[in-house]
Design an enzyme around this catalytic site. Structure first.
Site, PDB file in Angstrom:
ATOM      1  N   ALA A   8      -1.302 -21.455  24.452  1.00 14.86           N
ATOM      2  CA  ALA A   8      -1.792 -22.549  23.714  1.00 14.86           C
ATOM      3  C   ALA A   8      -3.039 -22.975  24.583  1.00 14.86           C
ATOM      4  CB  ALA A   8      -1.015 -23.761  23.554  1.00 14.86           C
ATOM      5  N   THR A   9      -3.291 -22.416  25.805  1.00 14.63           N
ATOM      6  CA  THR A   9      -4.192 -22.917  26.733  1.00 14.63           C
ATOM      7  C   THR A   9      -5.718 -22.303  26.371  1.00 14.63           C
ATOM      8  OG1 THR A   9      -3.823 -21.006  28.450  1.00 14.63           O
ATOM      9  CG2 THR A   9      -2.637 -23.180  28.692  1.00 14.63           C
ATOM     10  N   GLY A  11      -8.008 -19.705  23.144  1.00 16.06           N
ATOM     11  CA  GLY A  11      -8.366 -18.900  22.000  1.00 16.06           C
ATOM     12  C   GLY A  11      -7.380 -19.186  20.973  1.00 16.06           C
ATOM     13  N   ARG A  32       0.558 -20.900  31.303  1.00 19.21           N
ATOM     14  CA  ARG A  32       0.726 -20.701  32.713  1.00 19.21           C
ATOM     15  C   ARG A  32      -0.380 -21.950  33.430  1.00 19.21           C
ATOM     16  NH1 ARG A  32      -0.562 -14.801  33.737  1.00 19.21           N
ATOM     17  NH2 ARG A  32      -1.836 -15.338  31.836  1.00 19.21           N
ATOM     18  N   TYR A 151      -1.878  -0.669  25.137  1.00 16.44           N
ATOM     19  CA  TYR A 151      -1.902  -2.127  24.656  1.00 16.44           C
ATOM     20  C   TYR A 151      -1.648  -1.903  23.179  1.00 16.44           C
ATOM     21  CZ  TYR A 151      -4.133  -6.168  22.169  1.00 16.44           C
ATOM     22  OH  TYR A 151      -4.177  -7.367  21.365  1.00 16.44           O
ATOM     23  N   GLY A 182      -8.256  -8.589  13.827  1.00 13.08           N
ATOM     24  CA  GLY A 182      -9.143  -7.567  14.341  1.00 13.08           C
ATOM     25  C   GLY A 182      -9.880  -8.361  15.487  1.00 13.08           C
ATOM     26  N   THR A 186     -12.679 -14.878  21.854  1.00  9.19           N
ATOM     27  CA  THR A 186     -11.773 -15.527  22.690  1.00  9.19           C
ATOM     28  C   THR A 186     -11.947 -15.298  24.249  1.00  9.19           C
ATOM     29  OG1 THR A 186      -9.828 -14.297  22.538  1.00  9.19           O
ATOM     30  CG2 THR A 186      -9.988 -15.999  20.993  1.00  9.19           C
ATOM     31  N   GLU A 187     -11.048 -15.398  24.861  1.00 11.52           N
ATOM     32  CA  GLU A 187     -11.208 -15.027  26.411  1.00 11.52           C
ATOM     33  C   GLU A 187     -10.367 -13.726  26.576  1.00 11.52           C
ATOM     34  OE1 GLU A 187      -9.101 -17.895  28.938  1.00 11.52           O
ATOM     35  OE2 GLU A 187     -10.733 -19.593  28.373  1.00 11.52           O
ATOM     36  N   PHE A 188     -10.074 -13.045  25.536  1.00  8.10           N
ATOM     37  CA  PHE A 188      -9.237 -11.869  25.399  1.00  8.10           C
ATOM     38  C   PHE A 188     -10.037 -10.677  26.258  1.00  8.10           C
ATOM     39  CE2 PHE A 188      -8.573  -7.862  23.259  1.00  8.10           C
ATOM     40  CZ  PHE A 188      -7.159  -7.650  23.288  1.00  8.10           C
TER      41      PHE A 188
HETATM   42  P1  NDP Z   1      -6.702 -15.697  25.141  1.00 11.69           P
HETATM   43  O1  NDP Z   1      -6.976 -15.000  26.412  1.00 11.69           O
HETATM   44  O2  NDP Z   1      -7.680 -16.474  24.738  1.00 11.69           O
HETATM   45  O3  NDP Z   1      -5.388 -16.409  25.225  1.00 11.69           O
HETATM   46  C1  NDP Z   1      -4.255 -15.738  25.571  1.00 11.69           C
HETATM   47  C2  NDP Z   1      -3.134 -16.803  25.729  1.00 11.69           C
HETATM   48  O4  NDP Z   1      -2.069 -16.197  26.090  1.00 11.69           O
HETATM   49  C3  NDP Z   1      -3.593 -17.979  26.869  1.00 11.69           C
HETATM   50  O5  NDP Z   1      -3.097 -19.245  26.264  1.00 11.69           O
HETATM   51  C4  NDP Z   1      -2.620 -17.639  28.171  1.00 11.69           C
HETATM   52  O6  NDP Z   1      -2.203 -18.474  28.478  1.00 11.69           O
HETATM   53  C5  NDP Z   1      -1.307 -16.983  27.435  1.00 11.69           C
HETATM   54  N1  NDP Z   1      -0.623 -15.990  28.257  1.00 11.69           N
HETATM   55  C6  NDP Z   1      -0.952 -14.814  28.505  1.00 11.69           C
HETATM   56  N2  NDP Z   1      -0.035 -14.323  29.347  1.00 11.69           N
HETATM   57  C7  NDP Z   1       0.934 -15.224  29.619  1.00 11.69           C
HETATM   58  C8  NDP Z   1       2.011 -15.258  30.460  1.00 11.69           C
HETATM   59  N3  NDP Z   1       2.371 -14.537  31.209  1.00 11.69           N
HETATM   60  N4  NDP Z   1       2.977 -16.368  30.165  1.00 11.69           N
HETATM   61  C9  NDP Z   1       2.281 -17.323  29.205  1.00 11.69           C
HETATM   62  N5  NDP Z   1       1.170 -17.371  28.707  1.00 11.69           N
HETATM   63  C10 NDP Z   1       0.512 -16.251  28.698  1.00 11.69           C
HETATM   64  O7  NDP Z   1      -6.456 -14.538  24.137  1.00 11.69           O
HETATM   65  P2  NDP Z   1      -6.651 -14.498  22.496  1.00 11.69           P
HETATM   66  O8  NDP Z   1      -6.324 -15.986  22.051  1.00 11.69           O
HETATM   67  O9  NDP Z   1      -7.530 -13.832  21.804  1.00 11.69           O
HETATM   68  O10 NDP Z   1      -5.215 -13.953  22.580  1.00 11.69           O
HETATM   69  C11 NDP Z   1      -3.991 -14.461  21.825  1.00 11.69           C
HETATM   70  C12 NDP Z   1      -3.036 -13.411  20.929  1.00 11.69           C
HETATM   71  O11 NDP Z   1      -3.794 -12.626  20.027  1.00 11.69           O
HETATM   72  C13 NDP Z   1      -2.598 -12.125  22.006  1.00 11.69           C
HETATM   73  O12 NDP Z   1      -1.199 -11.877  21.646  1.00 11.69           O
HETATM   74  C14 NDP Z   1      -3.690 -11.150  21.655  1.00 11.69           C
HETATM   75  O13 NDP Z   1      -3.048  -9.776  21.992  1.00 11.69           O
HETATM   76  C15 NDP Z   1      -3.695 -11.267  20.050  1.00 11.69           C
HETATM   77  N6  NDP Z   1      -4.795 -10.770  19.669  1.00 11.69           N
HETATM   78  C16 NDP Z   1      -6.208 -11.089  20.056  1.00 11.69           C
HETATM   79  C17 NDP Z   1      -7.258 -10.470  19.390  1.00 11.69           C
HETATM   80  C18 NDP Z   1      -8.790 -10.774  20.081  1.00 11.69           C
HETATM   81  O14 NDP Z   1      -9.576  -9.908  19.400  1.00 11.69           O
HETATM   82  N7  NDP Z   1      -9.026 -11.823  20.828  1.00 11.69           N
HETATM   83  C19 NDP Z   1      -7.309  -9.227  18.255  1.00 11.69           C
HETATM   84  C20 NDP Z   1      -5.790  -9.239  17.887  1.00 11.69           C
HETATM   85  C21 NDP Z   1      -4.643  -9.893  18.563  1.00 11.69           C
HETATM   86  P3  NDP Z   1      -2.338 -18.835  30.395  1.00 11.69           P
HETATM   87  O15 NDP Z   1      -3.347 -17.594  30.765  1.00 11.69           O
HETATM   88  O16 NDP Z   1      -2.420 -20.204  30.760  1.00 11.69           O
HETATM   89  O17 NDP Z   1      -0.750 -18.284  30.585  1.00 11.69           O
HETATM   90  C1  8X3 Z   2      -7.212  -7.095  19.834  1.00 12.44           C
HETATM   91  C2  8X3 Z   2      -8.233  -6.271  19.091  1.00 12.44           C
HETATM   92  O1  8X3 Z   2      -9.010  -4.107  18.564  1.00 12.44           O
HETATM   93  O2  8X3 Z   2      -9.466  -5.333  20.794  1.00 12.44           O
HETATM   94  O3  8X3 Z   2      -5.949  -6.817  19.582  1.00 12.44           O
HETATM   95  O4  8X3 Z   2      -7.332  -4.303  20.358  1.00 12.44           O
HETATM   96  S1  8X3 Z   2      -8.536  -4.782  19.774  1.00 12.44           S
END
Ligand code: NDP
Ligand code: 8X3
Length: 250
Positions: A8-9, A11, A32, A151, A182, A186-188
């Site tokens: 929840a920190t 995205g 974290r 991934y 899709g 975010t920070e992804f």
């Molecule tokens: P962000 O990087 O913005 O957020 C990821 C979150 O996951 C952060 O809050 C981070 O918290 C937490 N996290 C990562 N590793 C750990 C860990 N080891 N322990 C605890 N918490 C962890 O990315 P998104 O919001 O985009 O991603 C959220 C989910 O959505 C993921 O599962 C991602 O695979 C999925 N997703 C994202 C897409 C995209 O395009 N953005 C598309 C499809 C799916 P902290 O670093 O504080 O631990």
């Molecule tokens: C994140 C979407 O297309 O970058 O899960 O893999 S993609």
């Protein structure tokens, strides 16, 4: 409702916490980065009449997961909704030159971390005779794209676990849903490219990606269906993205 959101920190997880908070639901938020958790807790409690519990732990560490959940008050153990959101991609390259550390981070977080918290929380839900687990999968769990190898494998595992957990928990009245996005900005991609913000920006160039709020609204909707209705699986894409790689850039 009491909603536990992992990751929840930032995205999607942060936006999910925000939408449930705005609608008056108590929260348990995890991640974290403790500073960010504390800031979010203060903000959500000040802006809404709710209680937020912040748990700082690494979801890859089984002991940390179990300790964090076991230390919750009995009231906070009555978790209605678990949003399995914490996850990441690390790297984008062919298998023969893949970095082992990247692979392990993805497997340990996206698969093993999700399993650790699901096992722990589902036992509480069984005691409580109700609950809803919402797994954040991905289009990468529905198809495989070049260089996405590990991934994509982890998100295919989430897809399989979503189905398997639903079968296992059926007799306990616990719903299980996958929300598969899709491209969401975010920070992804910054995380995927080891902090390279310019490279991350290019992923979304020339198109309107989804926002974390778009996904949070979907998660909120899923969690608010009547008791007799379960949404098994949703694939939600930007209008400019047909598949993982067919993208209409202007
Ligand atoms: P962000 O990087 O913005 O957020 C990821 C979150 O996951 C952060 O809050 C981070 O918290 C937490 N996290 C990562 N590793 C750990 C860990 N080891 N322990 C605890 N918490 C962890 O990315 P998104 O919001 O985009 O991603 C959220 C989910 O959505 C993921 O599962 C991602 O695979 C999925 N997703 C994202 C897409 C995209 O395009 N953005 C598309 C499809 C799916 P902290 O670093 O504080 O631990
Ligand atoms: C994140 C979407 O297309 O970058 O899960 O893999 S993609």
């Amino acid at each position: 409702m009491l909603v536990l959101v992992t990751g929840a920190t930032s995205g999607i997880g942060k936006s999910t916490a925000e939408i449930f908070a705005k609608n008056g639901h108590n929260l348990i938020i995890t991640g974290r980065r403790d500073e960010r958790l504390k800031e979010l807790k203060t903000k959500l409690e000040n802006e809404n009449k709710i209680k937020v519990t912040a748990l700082c732990f690494d979801i890859r560490n089984l002991k940390e997961v179990e300790n964090a959940i076991s230390q919750l008050s009995s009231e906070n153990k009555k978790i209605d909704v678990l949003v399995n959101n914490a996850g990441l991609a690390a790297g984008l390259g062919p298998i023969q030159s893949g970095e082992i550390d990247h692979w392990e981070r993805m497997i340990d977080t996206n698969i093993k971390g999700l399993l650790y918290i699901s096992r722990t929380v589902s036992n509480l839900m069984i005691e409580n005779k109700k609950g809803h687990i919402i797994n954040i999968g991905s289009v990468a769990g529905k198809e495989v794209y070049a260089n996405g190898n590990v991934y994509c494998a982890t998100k295919h595992a989430v897809d399989a676990l979503n189905k398997g957990i639903r079968i296992d928990l059926l007799q306990h009245g616990i719903k299980v849903t996958a929300v598969n996005p899709g491209m969401v900005e975010t920070e992804f991609s910054i995380v995927r490219f080891d902090g390279d913000k310019d490279k991350a920006k290019k992923v979304y160039a020339g198109l309107q990606p989804l926002t974390p709020e778009d996904i949070a609204e979907t998660i909120f909707w899923v969690a608010n269906r009547p008791a007799h209705v379960n949404i098994n699986d949703i694939l939600i894409m930007p209008s400019a993205q047909a598949t993982a790689t067919n993208v209409n850039r202007q």
